[in-house]
Design a protein around this motif. Structure first.
Motif, PDB file in Angstrom:
ATOM      1  N   TYR B 147       0.821  -1.208   0.000  1.00  0.00           N
ATOM      2  CA  TYR B 147       0.000   0.000   0.000  1.00  0.00           C
ATOM      3  C   TYR B 147       0.849   1.249   0.000  1.00  0.00           C
ATOM      4  CZ  TYR B 147      -4.658  -1.781   0.032  1.00  0.00           C
ATOM      5  OH  TYR B 147      -5.814  -2.355  -0.371  1.00  0.00           O
ATOM      6  N   PHE B 148       1.863   1.253   0.842  1.00  0.00           N
ATOM      7  CA  PHE B 148       2.699   2.455   0.863  1.00  0.00           C
ATOM      8  C   PHE B 148       3.347   2.662  -0.504  1.00  0.00           C
ATOM      9  CE2 PHE B 148       6.586   4.855   1.398  1.00  0.00           C
ATOM     10  CZ  PHE B 148       6.059   6.003   1.947  1.00  0.00           C
ATOM     11  N   ALA B 149       3.800   1.555  -1.122  1.00  0.00           N
ATOM     12  CA  ALA B 149       4.446   1.670  -2.428  1.00  0.00           C
ATOM     13  C   ALA B 149       3.470   2.236  -3.464  1.00  0.00           C
ATOM     14  CB  ALA B 149       4.977   0.312  -2.876  1.00  0.00           C
ATOM     15  N   VAL B 150       2.196   1.810  -3.392  1.00  0.00           N
ATOM     16  CA  VAL B 150       1.216   2.309  -4.359  1.00  0.00           C
ATOM     17  C   VAL B 150       0.934   3.795  -4.123  1.00  0.00           C
ATOM     18  CG1 VAL B 150      -1.170   2.126  -5.110  1.00  0.00           C
ATOM     19  CG2 VAL B 150       0.177   0.085  -4.815  1.00  0.00           C
ATOM     20  N   TYR B 151       0.834   4.197  -2.850  1.00  0.00           N
ATOM     21  CA  TYR B 151       0.658   5.627  -2.564  1.00  0.00           C
ATOM     22  C   TYR B 151       1.834   6.416  -3.118  1.00  0.00           C
ATOM     23  CZ  TYR B 151      -2.969   4.330   0.801  1.00  0.00           C
ATOM     24  OH  TYR B 151      -4.091   3.838   1.384  1.00  0.00           O
ATOM     25  N   LEU B 170       6.230  18.792  -5.716  1.00  0.00           N
ATOM     26  CA  LEU B 170       6.685  18.115  -4.503  1.00  0.00           C
ATOM     27  C   LEU B 170       6.288  18.911  -3.264  1.00  0.00           C
ATOM     28  CD1 LEU B 170       8.517  15.819  -3.317  1.00  0.00           C
ATOM     29  CD2 LEU B 170      10.347  17.498  -3.311  1.00  0.00           C
ATOM     30  N   VAL B 171       6.549  20.211  -3.283  1.00  0.00           N
ATOM     31  CA  VAL B 171       6.209  21.048  -2.128  1.00  0.00           C
ATOM     32  C   VAL B 171       4.704  20.990  -1.865  1.00  0.00           C
ATOM     33  CG1 VAL B 171       6.112  23.422  -1.285  1.00  0.00           C
ATOM     34  CG2 VAL B 171       8.193  22.569  -2.350  1.00  0.00           C
ATOM     35  N   SER B 172       3.932  21.016  -2.950  1.00  0.00           N
ATOM     36  CA  SER B 172       2.481  20.987  -2.813  1.00  0.00           C
ATOM     37  C   SER B 172       2.018  19.681  -2.151  1.00  0.00           C
ATOM     38  CB  SER B 172       1.888  21.139  -4.216  1.00  0.00           C
ATOM     39  OG  SER B 172       0.529  21.300  -4.151  1.00  0.00           O
ATOM     40  N   ILE B 173       2.565  18.558  -2.611  1.00  0.00           N
ATOM     41  CA  ILE B 173       2.209  17.256  -2.029  1.00  0.00           C
ATOM     42  C   ILE B 173       2.583  17.228  -0.547  1.00  0.00           C
ATOM     43  CG2 ILE B 173       2.783  14.802  -2.013  1.00  0.00           C
ATOM     44  CD1 ILE B 173       3.255  15.024  -5.035  1.00  0.00           C
ATOM     45  N   LEU B 174       3.821  17.677  -0.253  1.00  0.00           N
ATOM     46  CA  LEU B 174       4.304  17.591   1.128  1.00  0.00           C
ATOM     47  C   LEU B 174       3.478  18.471   2.058  1.00  0.00           C
ATOM     48  CD1 LEU B 174       8.110  17.599   0.384  1.00  0.00           C
ATOM     49  CD2 LEU B 174       6.782  15.703   1.293  1.00  0.00           C
ATOM     50  N   LEU B 175       3.064  19.647   1.563  1.00  0.00           N
ATOM     51  CA  LEU B 175       2.215  20.502   2.397  1.00  0.00           C
ATOM     52  C   LEU B 175       0.916  19.759   2.720  1.00  0.00           C
ATOM     53  CD1 LEU B 175       2.700  24.030   0.787  1.00  0.00           C
ATOM     54  CD2 LEU B 175       3.378  23.330   3.086  1.00  0.00           C
ATOM     55  N   GLY B 176       0.376  19.053   1.719  1.00  0.00           N
ATOM     56  CA  GLY B 176      -0.829  18.266   1.960  1.00  0.00           C
ATOM     57  C   GLY B 176      -0.604  17.233   3.049  1.00  0.00           C
ATOM     58  N   PHE B 177       0.519  16.526   2.975  1.00  0.00           N
ATOM     59  CA  PHE B 177       0.845  15.530   4.005  1.00  0.00           C
ATOM     60  C   PHE B 177       0.983  16.198   5.369  1.00  0.00           C
ATOM     61  CE2 PHE B 177       2.484  12.542   0.669  1.00  0.00           C
ATOM     62  CZ  PHE B 177       1.654  11.504   1.014  1.00  0.00           C
ATOM     63  N   ALA B 178       1.643  17.366   5.389  1.00  0.00           N
ATOM     64  CA  ALA B 178       1.857  18.053   6.661  1.00  0.00           C
ATOM     65  C   ALA B 178       0.518  18.458   7.277  1.00  0.00           C
ATOM     66  CB  ALA B 178       2.739  19.285   6.451  1.00  0.00           C
ATOM     67  N   PHE B 179      -0.401  18.983   6.455  1.00  0.00           N
ATOM     68  CA  PHE B 179      -1.718  19.361   6.986  1.00  0.00           C
ATOM     69  C   PHE B 179      -2.447  18.125   7.500  1.00  0.00           C
ATOM     70  CE2 PHE B 179      -1.518  23.051   3.823  1.00  0.00           C
ATOM     71  CZ  PHE B 179      -1.091  23.928   4.799  1.00  0.00           C
ATOM     72  N   ILE B 204      -7.163  19.526  10.248  1.00  0.00           N
ATOM     73  CA  ILE B 204      -7.635  20.418   9.196  1.00  0.00           C
ATOM     74  C   ILE B 204      -8.456  19.583   8.233  1.00  0.00           C
ATOM     75  CG2 ILE B 204      -6.950  21.930   7.317  1.00  0.00           C
ATOM     76  CD1 ILE B 204      -4.379  22.485   8.865  1.00  0.00           C
ATOM     77  N   SER B 205      -9.726  19.937   8.084  1.00  0.00           N
ATOM     78  CA  SER B 205     -10.597  19.143   7.222  1.00  0.00           C
ATOM     79  C   SER B 205     -10.271  19.399   5.759  1.00  0.00           C
ATOM     80  CB  SER B 205     -12.051  19.489   7.484  1.00  0.00           C
ATOM     81  OG  SER B 205     -12.847  18.950   6.471  1.00  0.00           O
ATOM     82  N   PHE B 206     -10.149  18.315   4.999  1.00  0.00           N
ATOM     83  CA  PHE B 206      -9.879  18.477   3.564  1.00  0.00           C
ATOM     84  C   PHE B 206     -11.011  19.221   2.884  1.00  0.00           C
ATOM     85  CE2 PHE B 206     -12.827  15.416   1.729  1.00  0.00           C
ATOM     86  CZ  PHE B 206     -13.181  14.693   2.841  1.00  0.00           C
ATOM     87  N   ALA B 440      -2.980  14.434  -1.180  1.00  0.00           N
ATOM     88  CA  ALA B 440      -2.093  14.091  -0.064  1.00  0.00           C
ATOM     89  C   ALA B 440      -2.811  14.294   1.265  1.00  0.00           C
ATOM     90  CB  ALA B 440      -0.832  14.952  -0.125  1.00  0.00           C
ATOM     91  N   LEU B 441      -3.629  15.333   1.325  1.00  0.00           N
ATOM     92  CA  LEU B 441      -4.352  15.613   2.559  1.00  0.00           C
ATOM     93  C   LEU B 441      -5.336  14.483   2.876  1.00  0.00           C
ATOM     94  CD1 LEU B 441      -4.933  17.630   4.782  1.00  0.00           C
ATOM     95  CD2 LEU B 441      -6.359  18.905   3.225  1.00  0.00           C
ATOM     96  N   VAL B 442      -6.008  13.974   1.826  1.00  0.00           N
ATOM     97  CA  VAL B 442      -7.004  12.930   2.048  1.00  0.00           C
ATOM     98  C   VAL B 442      -6.342  11.604   2.412  1.00  0.00           C
ATOM     99  CG1 VAL B 442      -8.801  11.541   0.959  1.00  0.00           C
ATOM    100  CG2 VAL B 442      -8.763  13.991   0.615  1.00  0.00           C
ATOM    101  N   ILE B 443      -5.272  11.216   1.690  1.00  0.00           N
ATOM    102  CA  ILE B 443      -4.704   9.904   1.984  1.00  0.00           C
ATOM    103  C   ILE B 443      -3.462   9.989   2.864  1.00  0.00           C
ATOM    104  CG2 ILE B 443      -5.648   8.876  -0.122  1.00  0.00           C
ATOM    105  CD1 ILE B 443      -2.916   8.848  -1.299  1.00  0.00           C
ATOM    106  N   GLY B 444      -3.156  11.193   3.374  1.00  0.00           N
ATOM    107  CA  GLY B 444      -1.965  11.365   4.198  1.00  0.00           C
ATOM    108  C   GLY B 444      -1.903  10.416   5.382  1.00  0.00           C
ATOM    109  N   ASP B 445      -3.000  10.335   6.133  1.00  0.00           N
ATOM    110  CA  ASP B 445      -3.018   9.472   7.317  1.00  0.00           C
ATOM    111  C   ASP B 445      -2.826   8.016   6.947  1.00  0.00           C
ATOM    112  OD1 ASP B 445      -3.216  11.336   9.254  1.00  0.00           O
ATOM    113  OD2 ASP B 445      -5.413  11.307   9.357  1.00  0.00           O
TER     114      ASP B 445
END
Lengths: 163, 508
Positions: B147-151, B170-179, B204-206, B440-445
């Motif tokens: 799963y992690f590999a697919v993400y 990249l920055v955009s994705i990482l910000l999503g993960f951080a939120f 923070i709600s997506f 990234a925000l939705v699947i970050g967790d």
């Protein structure tokens, strides 16, 4: 582009890279409150965020580098004319948010629509007020009454006994 | 074909009066949302979402997906009649659609757009019907490292293939993960990144982020241009539509190519916007009528429209089967699924076949309903656009903030929505793609959990991502994609070949 630039693109690129970098630093700073290494049960709570934050800082530094030393035509981020239009739209929104927080969304909506229609759209006050009230009534019908989702209310609604 | 049996079962679920009525409502709301600039599919679905929390999940997803189809169709109406794309994914439709309309072929342009879009959507749904069984069986073999590999692969393909600046992506994705990490940590239970603010405890709600980035941000961009709607009038008649339908098979190459591009871009998270641009670009390069492109060539309408809708529908497959949304709107819906208590992934097909197959069956019906409705309502929605933007714009703002409030009835959310609106405005102007941030925000967790569980399994060795051929292949692909910009540069240097790049567009 003959129009006068209010903000150049390069300036904005730099400002944005600094802002994202600061966000990354804040993430790192916030995560060192927790264990950022290896706990008893694998990676600890701070492990993931700390590395994400560090990568954000690195990415932002790269973007900053591109903005400072990269090739860029002297392009415009926003012209004076555009800036005026954006502010004319954004500032009333800010007002709407503040008024809504204190007086509730119904009054906020009526005042906001009245203001923008009269002072920016050039409509007569009666029409503007009518539209504002119509929208507020529609909001009330759709959200609290039909879908049972209450909206943010203020002291006026509380006094009138509306939920 | 057990898929076919499941599909018929699904039709049984979808074909109730209540669900068909929801489809009609959803499609109409969707067209409205698609027609209005500043209110796009992701944002429209987000605003409607809180109203579905109390509904049965099957009904809710039918309502929301129908809205998505309607929005994809509605965006094309404005592109053709007004030369203003109502949706980012219908930008490519303006290139030939509007010239056609100006030459008095508005009805043909609209009919071509909607019929070919319907075709693309149908191909997308058929692909889902055929492939879903296979993909789920495949995905059932997945555990945390896979799963992690697919993400990782999903995000790598944004960086490698999207055509936007890779570092900004990249920055955009990482910000999503951080939120996504803000708030309660699901594994240790500790509160992270709240900086002492109680408001941040819930995270923070997506939904709020989408309303800000896609709603307020888009409106600010629209206002900046000081747009005026000067449209072409169109009277849609049944005979005109039928005449166009009869001409459609002549463009079979464009139809098939567009559908394939769309399905591919929908399954790999490229999204409808990139798909429509890519399909238009391919058609322009290979068509026999390429000289007419940009001057009102029907093929220039068909190509982006089939791909746009093919991608929109196909994006549902990875969302349902793997829990990886293929577009920003699919990401919002996946977040909704989790709120309704459903867990997207292969187990969903086993535990809730009524939900999955009801949804798939509703996609067949919903798209047919959408083609008919959108053709029938062109004059109505064109009239709505003649209302001055000084009225429409602020009303959309109010709707966005109502949406933000209904998410969690929390006052700070209104500030977050405003803040993310400004972020969206700046990001879009500087070509930071915002769709990857939402994904990234939705699947970050989920991504973090998958990573931490993998690390637990391997006691901290990254070699677990090369433990078996399956995970190894996915990981290798992902690493290749992440570093693709570097490879492309190398190839260019060494062989002097320019690698093909998709137009840098923001992914819907």
């Amino acid at each position: 582009m003959t129009e006068r630039a209010l903000v150049s693109r390069a300036t904005m690129e730099i400002a944005t890279a600094l802002a994202t970098g600061a966000a990354g630093a804040a993430v790192m700073w916030g995560s060192i409150e927790h264990d950022i290494g290896w706990g008893d049960s694998g990676p600890a709570a701070g492990y993931f965020p700390f590395r994400i934050g560090a990568l954000i800082v690195l990415g932002s530094l790269a973007n900053l580098g591109f903005a400072l030393w990269g090739r860029h035509e002297h392009s415009v981020f926003v012209t004076a004319e555009q800036g005026k239009r954006v502010l004319a739209f954004a500032l009333p929104i800010l007002g709407f948010v503040i008024v809504s927080l204190f007086l509730g969304m119904y009054l906020g909506t009526i005042l906001y629509l009245f203001f923008v229609m009269v002072f920016q759209g050039g409509y007569g006050p009666i029409r503007a007020l009518a539209l504002g009230i119509a929208v507020a009534v529609a909001m009330r019908l759709i959200f609290p009454l039909w879908f049972k989702v209450p909206l943010l209310i203020g002291p006026l609604e509380a006094w009138l006994g509306l939920y | 074909m057990d898929n076919l049996g499941s599909l018929f079962h699904g039709f049984g679920v979808a074909l109730t009066w209540y669900h068909v009525a929801l489809m009609l409502v959803g499609v109409l709301l969707g067209i409205l949302v698609g027609v209005l600039p500043g209110l796009g599919a992701p944002n429209g679905v987000t605003i409607l979402m809180p109203l579905t929390f109390t509904m049965d999940p099957v009904s809710a997803i039918i309502l929301l997906t129908s809205m998505y189809w309607g929005a994809l169709f509605g965006g094309s109406t404005t592109s053709i009649l007004f030369n203003i794309p109502g949706e980012p994914s219908s930008v490519a439709t303006t290139f030939d659609g509007h010239p056609m309309a100006k030459q008095g072929q508005a009805v043909e342009a609209l009919s071509f757009a909607f019929l070919s879009a319907g075709f693309g959507a149908l191909v997308g749904v058929i692909v889902i019907t055929v492939l879903s069984g296979w993909v789920t069986r495949f995905a059932l073999r997945f555990s945390s490292p896979e799963y992690f590999a697919v993400y990782f692969l999903a995000f790598a393909s944004f960086i490698g293939l999207a055509g936007a600046n890779p570092v900004k992506t990249l920055v955009s994705i990482l910000l999503g993960f951080a939120f996504a990490t803000v708030g309660m940590d699901t594994i240790s239970g500790s509160l992270r990144l709240t900086f002492g603010f109680d408001e941040l405890l819930r995270g923070i709600s997506f939904l709020i982020v989408v309303i800000g980035l896609f709603g307020i941000g888009e409106l600010l961009l629209t206002m900046e241009e000081g747009l005026k709607f000067e449209g072409v009038k169109a009277k849609v008649s049944l005979s005109g539509v039928l005449a166009t339908l009869a001409r459609l098979p002549r463009y079979w190459v464009a139809l098939i190519r567009g559908s394939l591009v769309g399905v591919w871009m929908g399954i790999t998270p490229g999204g409808p916007t990139a798909a429509s641009f890519m399909s238009y670009g391919l058609a322009k390069r290979f068509s026999r009528r390429r000289a007419n492109f940009g001057k009102g060539e029907p093929e220039g309408v068909i190509a982006p429209e089939t791909a746009d809708h093919g991608a929109g529908t196909a994006a549902m497959l990875p969302m349902l089967a793997l829990g990886i949304p293929g577009s920003a709107t699919a990401a919002v819906m996946m977040g909704g699924l989790m709120i309704w208590g459903l867990n997207p992934g292969p187990m969903l097909f086993i535990e809730r076949p009524d939900f999955v197959w009801g949804l798939i069956a509703s996609m067949y019906l919903g798209n047919v309903v959408a083609v008919v409705l959108v053709l029938a309502t062109v004059p109505l929605f064109a009239a709505i656009l003649r209302i001055p933007f000084a009225i429409i714009g602020p009303v959309i703002v109010v709707v966005c903030f109502i949406g933000a409030w209904t998410v969690g009835a929390s006052k700070p959310d209104l500030w977050f929505a405003f803040f993310f609106g400004l972020v969206g405005y700046v990001f879009k102007k500087l070509d930071y793609p915002v769709a990857p941030l939402v994904l990234a925000l939705v699947i970050g967790d989920k991504a973090e959990d998958a990573f931490r569980q993998s690390m637990l399994m391997s006691q901290g060795s990254l070699r677990i991502f090369y433990e078996n051929p399956l995970v190894g292949t996915i990981t290798t692909l992902a690493i290749l994609l992440v570093t693709w910009p570097l490879w492309a540069m190398l190839i260019e240097r060494v062989w002097g070949v320019r690698t093909a790049r998709v137009q840098p567009v923001d992914l819907e």
